[in-house]
Write a protein that holds these residues in place. Structure first.
Motif, PDB file in Angstrom:
ATOM      1  N   LYS C  62       0.734  -1.270  -0.166  1.00  0.00           N
ATOM      2  CA  LYS C  62      -0.106  -0.023  -0.027  1.00  0.00           C
ATOM      3  C   LYS C  62       0.904   1.119  -0.120  1.00  0.00           C
ATOM      4  O   LYS C  62       0.642   2.114  -0.683  1.00  0.00           O
ATOM      5  CB  LYS C  62      -0.648  -0.129   1.374  1.00  0.00           C
ATOM      6  CG  LYS C  62      -2.259   0.317   0.983  1.00  0.00           C
ATOM      7  CD  LYS C  62      -3.061   0.403   2.369  1.00  0.00           C
ATOM      8  CE  LYS C  62      -4.416   0.514   2.261  1.00  0.00           C
ATOM      9  NZ  LYS C  62      -4.919   0.391   3.685  1.00  0.00           N
ATOM     10  N   SER C  63       1.691   1.299   0.800  1.00  0.00           N
ATOM     11  CA  SER C  63       2.744   2.277   1.038  1.00  0.00           C
ATOM     12  C   SER C  63       3.524   2.618  -0.246  1.00  0.00           C
ATOM     13  O   SER C  63       3.644   3.884  -0.907  1.00  0.00           O
ATOM     14  CB  SER C  63       3.658   2.088   2.085  1.00  0.00           C
ATOM     15  OG  SER C  63       3.006   2.198   3.144  1.00  0.00           O
ATOM     16  N   TYR C  64       3.982   1.545  -0.963  1.00  0.00           N
ATOM     17  CA  TYR C  64       4.665   1.526  -2.191  1.00  0.00           C
ATOM     18  C   TYR C  64       3.754   2.274  -3.136  1.00  0.00           C
ATOM     19  O   TYR C  64       4.082   3.157  -3.886  1.00  0.00           O
ATOM     20  CB  TYR C  64       5.027   0.154  -2.770  1.00  0.00           C
ATOM     21  CG  TYR C  64       6.072  -0.005  -3.931  1.00  0.00           C
ATOM     22  CD1 TYR C  64       5.762  -0.888  -4.738  1.00  0.00           C
ATOM     23  CD2 TYR C  64       6.956   1.040  -4.108  1.00  0.00           C
ATOM     24  CE1 TYR C  64       6.379  -1.194  -5.987  1.00  0.00           C
ATOM     25  CE2 TYR C  64       7.697   0.839  -5.347  1.00  0.00           C
ATOM     26  CZ  TYR C  64       7.250  -0.302  -6.171  1.00  0.00           C
ATOM     27  OH  TYR C  64       8.065  -0.446  -7.509  1.00  0.00           O
ATOM     28  N   LYS C  65       2.600   1.799  -3.452  1.00  0.00           N
ATOM     29  CA  LYS C  65       1.422   2.290  -4.258  1.00  0.00           C
ATOM     30  C   LYS C  65       1.623   4.010  -3.922  1.00  0.00           C
ATOM     31  O   LYS C  65       1.509   4.637  -4.919  1.00  0.00           O
ATOM     32  CB  LYS C  65       0.307   1.810  -4.297  1.00  0.00           C
ATOM     33  CG  LYS C  65       0.063   0.302  -5.147  1.00  0.00           C
ATOM     34  CD  LYS C  65      -1.061   0.201  -5.769  1.00  0.00           C
ATOM     35  CE  LYS C  65      -0.897  -0.916  -6.584  1.00  0.00           C
ATOM     36  NZ  LYS C  65      -1.111  -2.284  -6.115  1.00  0.00           N
ATOM     37  N   LYS C  66       1.245   4.175  -2.993  1.00  0.00           N
ATOM     38  CA  LYS C  66       1.121   5.729  -2.417  1.00  0.00           C
ATOM     39  C   LYS C  66       2.392   6.356  -3.087  1.00  0.00           C
ATOM     40  O   LYS C  66       2.084   7.682  -3.354  1.00  0.00           O
ATOM     41  CB  LYS C  66       0.806   5.857  -0.894  1.00  0.00           C
ATOM     42  CG  LYS C  66      -0.407   5.667  -0.590  1.00  0.00           C
ATOM     43  CD  LYS C  66      -0.896   6.425   0.774  1.00  0.00           C
ATOM     44  CE  LYS C  66      -2.069   6.188   1.271  1.00  0.00           C
ATOM     45  NZ  LYS C  66      -1.967   5.603   2.665  1.00  0.00           N
ATOM     46  N   LEU C  67       3.573   5.832  -2.374  1.00  0.00           N
ATOM     47  CA  LEU C  67       4.699   6.423  -2.971  1.00  0.00           C
ATOM     48  C   LEU C  67       4.736   6.747  -4.486  1.00  0.00           C
ATOM     49  O   LEU C  67       5.408   7.747  -5.029  1.00  0.00           O
ATOM     50  CB  LEU C  67       6.045   5.868  -2.264  1.00  0.00           C
ATOM     51  CG  LEU C  67       6.175   5.986  -0.713  1.00  0.00           C
ATOM     52  CD1 LEU C  67       7.075   5.049  -0.209  1.00  0.00           C
ATOM     53  CD2 LEU C  67       6.675   7.655  -0.455  1.00  0.00           C
ATOM     54  N   GLN C  68       4.606   5.687  -4.944  1.00  0.00           N
ATOM     55  CA  GLN C  68       4.584   5.888  -6.435  1.00  0.00           C
ATOM     56  C   GLN C  68       3.893   6.823  -6.958  1.00  0.00           C
ATOM     57  O   GLN C  68       4.276   7.699  -7.904  1.00  0.00           O
ATOM     58  CB  GLN C  68       4.328   4.347  -7.240  1.00  0.00           C
ATOM     59  CG  GLN C  68       5.250   3.447  -7.074  1.00  0.00           C
ATOM     60  CD  GLN C  68       4.724   1.974  -7.692  1.00  0.00           C
ATOM     61  OE1 GLN C  68       3.658   1.770  -7.284  1.00  0.00           O
ATOM     62  NE2 GLN C  68       5.603   1.562  -8.457  1.00  0.00           N
ATOM     63  N   GLU C  69       2.597   7.125  -6.536  1.00  0.00           N
ATOM     64  CA  GLU C  69       1.747   8.260  -6.912  1.00  0.00           C
ATOM     65  C   GLU C  69       2.324   9.472  -6.655  1.00  0.00           C
ATOM     66  O   GLU C  69       2.194  10.360  -7.337  1.00  0.00           O
ATOM     67  CB  GLU C  69       0.226   8.036  -6.273  1.00  0.00           C
ATOM     68  CG  GLU C  69      -0.727   7.047  -7.042  1.00  0.00           C
ATOM     69  CD  GLU C  69      -1.839   7.234  -6.249  1.00  0.00           C
ATOM     70  OE1 GLU C  69      -2.411   6.122  -6.121  1.00  0.00           O
ATOM     71  OE2 GLU C  69      -2.519   8.017  -5.561  1.00  0.00           O
ATOM     72  N   MET C  70       2.784   9.516  -5.256  1.00  0.00           N
ATOM     73  CA  MET C  70       3.471  10.787  -4.775  1.00  0.00           C
ATOM     74  C   MET C  70       4.613  11.464  -5.692  1.00  0.00           C
ATOM     75  O   MET C  70       4.818  12.483  -5.946  1.00  0.00           O
ATOM     76  CB  MET C  70       3.719  10.683  -3.302  1.00  0.00           C
ATOM     77  CG  MET C  70       3.864  11.625  -2.479  1.00  0.00           C
ATOM     78  SD  MET C  70       4.506  11.365  -1.001  1.00  0.00           S
ATOM     79  CE  MET C  70       3.021  11.178   0.238  1.00  0.00           C
TER      80      MET C  70
END
Lengths: 413, 466, 493
Positions: C62-70
């Motif tokens: 989940k964090s990885y996805k969020k960071l990718q978006e960010m």
């Protein structure tokens, strides 16, 4: 086939709903990826619905690992609307040269007036295309061969040089560099220098830019004299600097320019803060509409990207409302020749220099053209011709013919 | 410079860093060997001053014995419509610069610490009277600080007189300092903006107030005032303070307006006394350029702020050196958690007050702590760790708890660190497709399968027109 | 998304925001001291998320996805090629380079056709292998960097699958450079892809007539796909939408490069597409742009030099206006030199001024009595000083101090150039061992450091060194040396 039981009917309905939900329709297929089926044998046919009975068939177990993707079968419409920006500011329009009715004897040229970043025709068409001023020197100068060949017939005679630039090369504006006034070169007096200016004013009818030698005090003295002698002709004095202000001579030049109706070019070295400061100071003595800016043009390979960026920043700031930057901008594109790569013999695989040099000047000019420069000082006729052509072409949209390149991939040389 | 043709030695910027060694000097004035030494600028009413008057009390340069050190004082009286008491310090600081422009004349330090030397070479060239030095200073002051209309300079070498006048000077310094430190942001009508760093950081503009020094540490509100006066079209300009939108945060409408203009709308709001950027909480810090003296950085593990200055070359308690954090803070941005500031601002009573001020500072280099120790609240001095106490976050935690640092209270308010989330991903979704006879009403479909265990990479279900 | 929101993403992303989403184990597997350092570098785009092994584990998905978006750039980064020779294109974060910096310098590809002979049969004939080699061997050393060319574009002029296939095969054998395969006929394209599988070439291009087949090929062979929609931004956008829904993840957009009268449309189209993505939040246009200055060669009848000239200047304009790849024809040195230099220049980080190596430079043949000068490593400063010294002639030592690429005046003001750094530079240069005298000439704008520098030189083991303050502008070096060199002994007491 065996008869459908209640269970199966329910599941079937579910599947039907699922398929509907997934959007099975005329435009789209449903694809299931990575599917494992364990089956015996089935033939699934709706016409068999009413009658057939399925016997001894192990219903398939499908492990759908990835969710089904729905693929378009025709192009999905997504019309395009450009992002349009509103700009609270605009660049001032400035006229170089003055006609007889205004006290001069020139064919005036108008520059500036942009209301969008450079050549954003999709927002607004620029009111005035950028213009080129051709360099002429008041003495023979050391020039790379590529340029020298073009001017060595006339460079002993400034007026002849000027005439050639206008008549042969179509110059609409001329820059007369009074290089001989440099104390370290010939230290020509202001009086002598203005004689040359008069000669050139007689020889051609295009607006003039008068270039100094770079020595603040000498330039100030020369400019004051030139201003007087060229009264009414609305020449551009190139250029004044903050060094002149520190030496206490800026006011004198600016006032002379204002008195005799000329324009002033403020030059700063890649520093917008100082550019604004200089404009503020000039504004005390001369109307803002008579001030142009030179933010420094560094040669390709020797800092052109700094010039490019500072011009983009300056233009954007002006359009966003910074009044201290809303002056048209001039580029000393001839500086491109300061790059070794423009003229040095680098070996056979980099020849011919007669093309490399002018291309160097051209690329320098084009980058700045796209960064918003309104007035170019240039030297080589090939570069000048190209910039003129491109500028003209950039001024109109809608001329692209798709059929001209639609099959470029297959085109034979 | 041609303005100094009558001076026997050269005057120019190139002599600024010139050092004169003991064996090169003709005479020493002030310095560690004597007690009485001072330089002071006093503003006076116009009628009390004779413009250009240069007085020498005691022996002149030519009458001083070579090789010796003498008590020494420089007393400068200035007057002018725009000259105020507040500007005395700014003018005074120029004495150092101008003296150093003189070839063979060295000036070190300021106020009651001054240390000057005249070189043998220059003395032999003819620089043998304070009157000449006075002339140079006079001309430089007049040309650089044009708001000074009248100026008279007195040089004192008489030991008794020097002692006496020094006492007077000390009183002036005291009063000045008290006034400066007492001057609050609310007390003044205008702030000063500085855009000197815009070449590096186009969206940066410092707002300099009495209680918030410029980030670079070089310009105080008084300096700003003088500079704007001298050069109103220069890079330092006046900002009308405007309406106070929030006294605690330090937000003024005029400052916002000025910053907005100077940054072309990039930065719309700033508050002077916070380092946080949290629009949802309406926190907008002052921007950081690139030449700030120090950075305040957020340490999430302890919910506190660390400070590091440019001079500290090692890694800080969070493992990052100044340079890495400077990159994060710099460029004229408002970056949450990284805030550029000056050392003088740390001495301000308003220092990061929105974020908790000194109650929130958990770590700083010992050298900086020394410099600002007198301004750290007594009860906090021992609670702020330095590189001598701790070097890692874990050590810092222990330290803060032991010393009962106020941030420890904040830890209890935050729930325990959430364990990294483990997501259950549905892998299997067995879909039982019944055998035949699926009553899809409109249109038809056919799925034909024979014999098998099929692993299909793809099954396409396509609508077929009747 | 409004412009402000888009901008905020890039400009005001704090390392803290990123840090809070990282595993925060401080395991150092990424090579940084701790997670905060990694976070700071991520924000600065100096490292990538994939360098954090714990982050790639299931529990942090989940964090990885969020960071990718960010951290996702507004223009998608597309990789072409495999192995050691990949190019990354796109990955742009901003419209104007002054807003941050440009990433991934534009790649330049050169065409070969499938009807070209493999080798020249007579001198002067253009041949495939020779052309490929010429592209590979191109090299120009510019301020210490090697400038090279990047890709080969194989065009099918035959429109015959077998011919194309064999040409592509030859190219893959002849070079490891990343490839672009150019054919509008899907069966021709497929035959090329079969032999180029494993090389991940860019498929050029999907059009109105072939998009579905090209999309299938792109998915099957896992290649990025270009869209060609000459002067039709509605169609370009529609096709982008369609292909994305179709499942093609990596797109490259070609709005058409029109020479001459079409140049205005070309630049306006490129600008509109890029601007819509960066300022208008238009994700359908959030892909790299490809320009084809090569079109200058087709249609117009003119001399070879003229056609090459036109191609050259169009290429430079496209580099200035957002092109991420260029397909060109002319391999002439006089054409490519300004092109690769401009490309290099515009992709330098405007926040970090270009610098030259900080070291000891010599002019002429300096001996033990030659002057020793010092300046900063800001490229412009260095070149100016170098030019002045060369013009003046003579033998000198020039110590270039590391001021992180900042000019003298600013370095003194910003304390990048201090007495300590000067002394360090002098010591490290080893010049003290090369000269008999002990004089250092420093730039005029560093005058105020002169005295302190003499003290510092003593501290680094160079006692007795004297500092001469030089001119404020290097053009004054001539005068200074005339007047003050060699310094007269006995002047110093």
């Amino acid at each position: 086939m065996r008869t459908l039981g209640e269970e199966e009917k329910k599941a079937a309905t579910k599947l039907a709903e699922l398929l509907k939900l997934l959007g099975l329709d005329a435009n789209r297929d449903i694809e299931l990826e990575d599917v494992e089926l364990t089956i015996g044998e089935i033939v699934l046919d709706p016409s068999a619905l009413t009658s057939a009975a399925l016997k001894h068939i192990t219903p398939p177990k499908m492990k759908a690992i990835a969710p089904p993707t729905v693929k378009p079968t025709t192009i999905l419409e997504a019309p395009f609307t450009p992002f349009i920006q509103e700009y609270p500011g605009k660049i001032r329009e400035v006229t170089l040269g003055a006609t007889k009715s205004k006290g001069g004897s020139r064919k005036p040229v108008v520059i500036g007036g942009a209301t969008t970043p450079a050549f954003y025709l999709f927002e607004k068409t620029p009111p005035n295309p950028p213009v080129i001023s051709v360099d002429v020197f008041d003495m023979k100068v050391t020039l790379p061969k590529a340029i020298r060949m073009q001017v060595e017939d006339v460079w002993e005679d400034t007026a002849a040089w000027a005439k050639m630039a206008v008549n042969k090369w179509g110059a609409k504006v001329l820059t007369l560099h009074l290089l001989s006034t440099d104390p370290l070169i010939k230290d020509t007096s202001p009086a002598e220098a203005t004689k040359t200016v008069e000669e050139v004013l007689q020889a051609v009818d295009v607006p003039l830019i008068i270039g100094g030698c770079g020595d603040p005090k000498k330039d100030a003295a020369v400019f004051k004299k030139v201003a007087e002698v060229a009264e009414g002709e609305r020449v551009l004095l190139s250029s004044v600097t903050l060094d002149m202000d520190e030496a206490g001579v800026l006011e004198g030049v600016a006032k002379a320019a204002a008195k005799y109706g000329h324009l002033i070019l403020g030059f700063t070295a890649l520093d917008l803060n100082r550019a604004k400061e200089l404009n503020r100071k000039l504004g005390d003595y001369i109307p803002e509409g008579d001030i142009l800016m030179d933010l420094t043009t560094a040669a390709l390979g020797y800092g052109l990207e700094y010039s490019f960026t500072i011009h983009e920043r300056a233009r954007m700031a002006a359009l966003m409302g910074d009044t201290e930057l809303q002056h048209p901008v001039l580029s000393g594109t001839t500086n491109a020749w300061a790059a070794r790569e423009a003229w040095l013999n680098l070996g056979p695989e980099w020849e011919p220099r007669s093309l490399r040099g002018p291309l160097w000047e051209t690329v320098t000019a084009l980058s700045l053209l796209l960064a918003g420069v309104d007035l170019f000082m240039m030297m080589h006729p090939d570069a000048i011709r190209t910039i003129k052509k491109v500028t003209q072409q950039l001024m109109t949209r809608g001329k692209a013919k798709p059929e001209k390149i639609a099959n470029w991939v297959n085109a034979k040389i | 410079m041609s303005m100094f043709d009558d001076i026997p030695v050269d005057v120019g910027v190139i002599y600024e860093g010139e050092r004169i060694r003991r064996n090169q000097m003709h005479v020493e004035l002030g310095g560690p060997k004597v007690e009485a030494k001072f330089e002071v600028v006093k503003s006076r009413p116009m009628d009390e001053i004779e413009d250009g008057k240069i007085t020498v009390i005691g022996p002149d340069l030519k009458d001083l014995e070579a090789g010796k050190s003498y008590p020494f004082g420089i007393w400068v009286d200035v007057a002018g419509k725009e000259v105020e008491e507040e500007l005395e310090g700014v003018i005074e600081r120029r004495i150092h610069e101008f003296c150093n422009f003189i070839e063979g004349f060295m000036h070190l330090n300021q106020r009651y610490d001054i240390w000057l030397r005249l070189s043998k070479k220059s003395f032999e060239k003819g620089l043998n009277s304070f009157k000449m030095i006075g002339k140079v200073l006079y001309r430089l002051f007049k040309s650089d600080l044009s708001f000074i209309e009248k100026i008279q300079i007195t040089f004192v070498t008489d030991p008794e007189k020097a002692k006496e006048m020094m006492k007077k000077a000390m009183v002036i310094y005291e009063a000045r300092d008290a006034r400066a430190r007492g001057l609050k942001d609310e007390d003044v009508e205008e702030f000063y903006g500085c855009s000197l760093c815009q070449s590096f950081a186009p969206t940066h503009c410092c707002v300099i107030t009495p209680q918030r020094y410029a980030n670079c540490g070089a310009i105080s509100w008084f300096d700003g005032r003088a500079a704007a006066r001298v050069d109103p079209k220069g890079p330092i300009f006046k900002i009308e303070r405007g309406e106070c939108l929030d006294a605690f945060k330090g937000e003024w409408s005029g400052a916002n307006q000025a910053v907005k203009e100077k940054t072309m709308g990039e930065i719309a709001r700033i508050q002077l006394y916070t380092g946080q950027h949290k629009p949802e909480q309406e926190l907008y810090p002052h921007t950081s350029c690139g030449c700030f003296e120090a950075i305040a950085f957020y340490i999430p593990e302890v919910d506190g702020l660390g400070i590091v200055d440019r001079g500290f070359k090692e890694r800080t308690v969070n493992g990052l050196p100044f340079s890495t954090m400077a990159d994060a803070a710099a460029g004229g941005r408002q970056v949450d958690g990284f805030h550029g500031l000056s050392i003088e601002y740390m001495r301000s009573p308003k220092f990061l007050q929105v974020d908790g001020g000194w109650n929130r500072i958990v770590w700083m280099p010992s050298s900086v702590k020394e410099r600002v120790k007198d301004f750290i609240p007594q009860n906090m001095v021992d609670k702020v760790a330095t590189e001598k106490d701790v070097n890692t976050i874990d050590e810092l935690k222990v330290f803060l708890e032991k010393r009962e640092h106020p941030v420890v209270e904040r830890w209890k308010a935050i729930p325990a660190e959430a364990a990294p989330e483990v997501e259950e991903v549905e892998v299997e979704a067995p879909l039982e497709i019944p055998v035949s006879g699926v009553p899809i009403t409109a249109g038809g479909f056919k799925i034909i399968l024979k014999d098998a265990k099929i692993h299909a990479k793809k099954i396409i279900i396509r609508r077929v027109e009747k | 998304m409004t412009e402000r929101e888009v901008k905020r993403g890039i400009k005001q992303l704090s390392p803290i925001d990123v840090y809070m989403l990282l595993p925060r184990t401080n395991c150092k597997e990424c090579g940084e001291t701790n997670c905060m350092a990694f976070a700071a570098k991520l924000v600065n785009r100096e490292v990538s998320l994939e360098q954090c092994p714990p982050l790639l584990k299931k529990e942090h998905e989940k964090s990885y996805k969020k960071l990718q978006e960010m951290l996702a750039p507004v223009i998608k980064e597309v990789t072409i090629g495999t192995g050691e020779h990949t190019v990354k294109i796109g990955g742009k974060l901003v419209l104007y380079r002054h807003e941050f910096t440009y990433h991934n310098p534009a790649s330049i590809a050169f065409d070969v056709t499938d009807e070209m002979p493999l080798h020249a049969r007579f001198p002067g004939e253009e041949a495939l292998i020779e052309r490929v080699k010429k592209v590979e061997n191109f090299l120009y050393n510019y301020i210490g960097r090697d400038l090279k060319l990047d890709m080969i574009a194989v065009r099918s002029t035959s429109n015959d699958p077998t011919t194309f296939r064999s040409a592509v095969e030859e190219v893959t054998k002849a070079t490891d450079l990343p490839l672009i395969l150019c054919a509008f006929d899907p069966s021709v394209m497929e035959s090329g892809l079969i032999v180029a599988s494993g090389r991940k070439p860019l498929i050029y291009a999907a059009t109105k007539d072939n998009w579905k087949e090209m999309a299938d090929l792109a998915l099957m062979y896992d290649c990025p796909l270009a869209i060609f929609a000459p002067n039709d931004l509605d169609f370009l956008r529609s096709l982008s939408k369609t292909l994305i829904e179709y499942g093609v993840k990596d797109l490259v957009l070609d709005p058409g490069t029109f020479p001459n009268e079409g140049v205005s449309d070309t630049l306006n189209n490129f600008t509109m597409v890029r601007r819509n993505a960066c300022k208008g939040g238009d994700e359908l246009f959030g892909f790299p742009l490809i320009g084809t200055p090569i079109t200058a060669w087709f249609g117009e009848k003119d001399s070879k030099e003229m056609l090459a000239w036109n191609e050259a200047y169009v290429a430079s304009m496209l580099i200035s206006r957002y092109a991420d790849i260029l397909i060109m024809r002319s391999l002439d040195g006089w054409v490519q030199l300004p092109t690769v230099i401009w490309r290099f220049n515009i992709y330098t980080d405007p926040r970090k001024p270009v610098s030259v190596d900080a070291q000891l430079y010599t002019f002429g043949k300096p001996d033990e009595m030659s002057p020793v000068m010092l300046t900063t490593n800001y490229a412009l400063t260095y070149f100016t000083v170098e030019s002045d010294l060369k013009n003046f002639g003579g033998n000198y030592y020039l110590i270039v101090a590391d001021t992180e690429g900042i000019s003298v005046e600013s370095a003194v003001a910003g304390r990048y150039l201090t007495a300590e750094t000067i002394a360090e530079a002098v010591k490290n240069s080893g010049v003290a061992e090369k000269v008999k005298h002990k004089y250092l000439i420093i730039p005029g704008m560093a005058a105020r450091l002169s005295g302190e520098t003499e003290d510092e030189l003593k501290n680094v083991g160079l006692p007795g060194w004297r500092v001469i303050v030089g001119p404020r502008d290097s053009s004054g070096i001539a005068k200074l040396l005339k007047e003050k060199w060699p310094p007269k002994e006995g002047e110093e007491e």
